[in-house]
Design a protein around this motif. Structure first.
Motif, PDB file in Angstrom:
ATOM      1  N   ARG A 125       0.824  -1.209   0.000  1.00  0.00           N
ATOM      2  CA  ARG A 125       0.000   0.000   0.000  1.00  0.00           C
ATOM      3  C   ARG A 125       0.859   1.260   0.000  1.00  0.00           C
ATOM      4  NH1 ARG A 125      -2.903  -3.363   3.263  1.00  0.00           N
ATOM      5  NH2 ARG A 125      -2.033  -2.527   5.182  1.00  0.00           N
ATOM      6  N   ALA A 128       2.253   1.668  -3.472  1.00  0.00           N
ATOM      7  CA  ALA A 128       1.149   1.969  -4.399  1.00  0.00           C
ATOM      8  C   ALA A 128       0.764   3.443  -4.316  1.00  0.00           C
ATOM      9  CB  ALA A 128      -0.059   1.087  -4.099  1.00  0.00           C
ATOM     10  N   THR A 133       3.563  -0.671  -8.253  1.00  0.00           N
ATOM     11  CA  THR A 133       2.843  -1.900  -7.940  1.00  0.00           C
ATOM     12  C   THR A 133       3.863  -2.954  -7.557  1.00  0.00           C
ATOM     13  OG1 THR A 133       1.143  -1.368  -9.571  1.00  0.00           O
ATOM     14  CG2 THR A 133       1.292  -3.663  -8.872  1.00  0.00           C
ATOM     15  N   ALA A 157       3.129   1.713 -11.656  1.00  0.00           N
ATOM     16  CA  ALA A 157       1.724   1.373 -11.879  1.00  0.00           C
ATOM     17  C   ALA A 157       1.225   2.089 -13.127  1.00  0.00           C
ATOM     18  CB  ALA A 157       0.878   1.766 -10.670  1.00  0.00           C
ATOM     19  N   GLN A 160      -2.434   4.904 -12.484  1.00  0.00           N
ATOM     20  CA  GLN A 160      -2.816   5.067 -11.083  1.00  0.00           C
ATOM     21  C   GLN A 160      -2.345   6.421 -10.593  1.00  0.00           C
ATOM     22  OE1 GLN A 160      -0.941   2.312  -8.423  1.00  0.00           O
ATOM     23  NE2 GLN A 160      -2.606   2.403  -7.009  1.00  0.00           N
TER      24      GLN A 160
END
Length: 164
Positions: A125, A128, A133, A157, A160
């Motif tokens: 997390r 992210a 990722t 990512a 995102q």
């Protein structure tokens, strides 16, 4: 001119550049006048004011929110979220990019709880939120008694937005 191959290539490149510039100018004039065709359904056209375009340091707009954070920022966020880690680093090599760190021996139950939370998704997390990722679980190698070196393979990512 044809006898000197360098000059011939230069003239060819100059001619190609002129054709490309003329094409771009034609497209710019055509789109500025509306082109006589209705806009395609589902497309949105956004024009920048002339002053903003003139003062803009970049030629094309870039979606900055979709870019992953710089390594120093990722390292700072991992340190902030998991102060139990030492030697936190973010590196890319032939094997890809990864967040690495050392987990020292546990000091109490709160330490063990935070270490477990980090390994079961907390670190994923954190990275992210910085636009990366994780590519699998955190790999742990015991380097001394109850001291672990961890490696979390990551990749930027796609699409995102950063949460931080």
């Amino acid at each position: 001119m044809a006898r000197n191959p360098k000059v011939a290539w230069q003239m060819l490149l100059l001619g190609c550049a002129a054709v490309i510039v003329a094409g771009w100018a034609w497209l710019a004039l055509r789109s500025a006048s509306g082109g006589g065709k209705p806009a395609a359904e589902g497309l949105v056209r956004v024009d920048m004011p002339a002053t903003a375009a003139r003062n803009s340091p970049i030629a094309a707009p870039v979606a900055m929110a979709n870019l992953p954070a710089l390594p120093d920022r990722v390292i700072a966020h991992v340190h902030q979220d998991y102060p139990l880690l030492t030697e936190v680093d973010f590196r890319c090599d032939a094997g890809g990019c990864a967040v690495t760190a050392t987990i020292p021996p546990p000091t109490d139950d709160a330490f063990l709880k935070q270490r477990q939370e980090m390994l079961l998704g907390g670190l994923a997390r954190t990275v992210a939120a910085d636009g990366y990722t994780m590519l699998g679980p955190v790999r742990m190698d015991e380097v001394a008694f109850n001291v672990f070196h961890i490696r979390a393979s990551v990749t930027p990512a796609q699409g995102q937005e950063q949460a931080r």
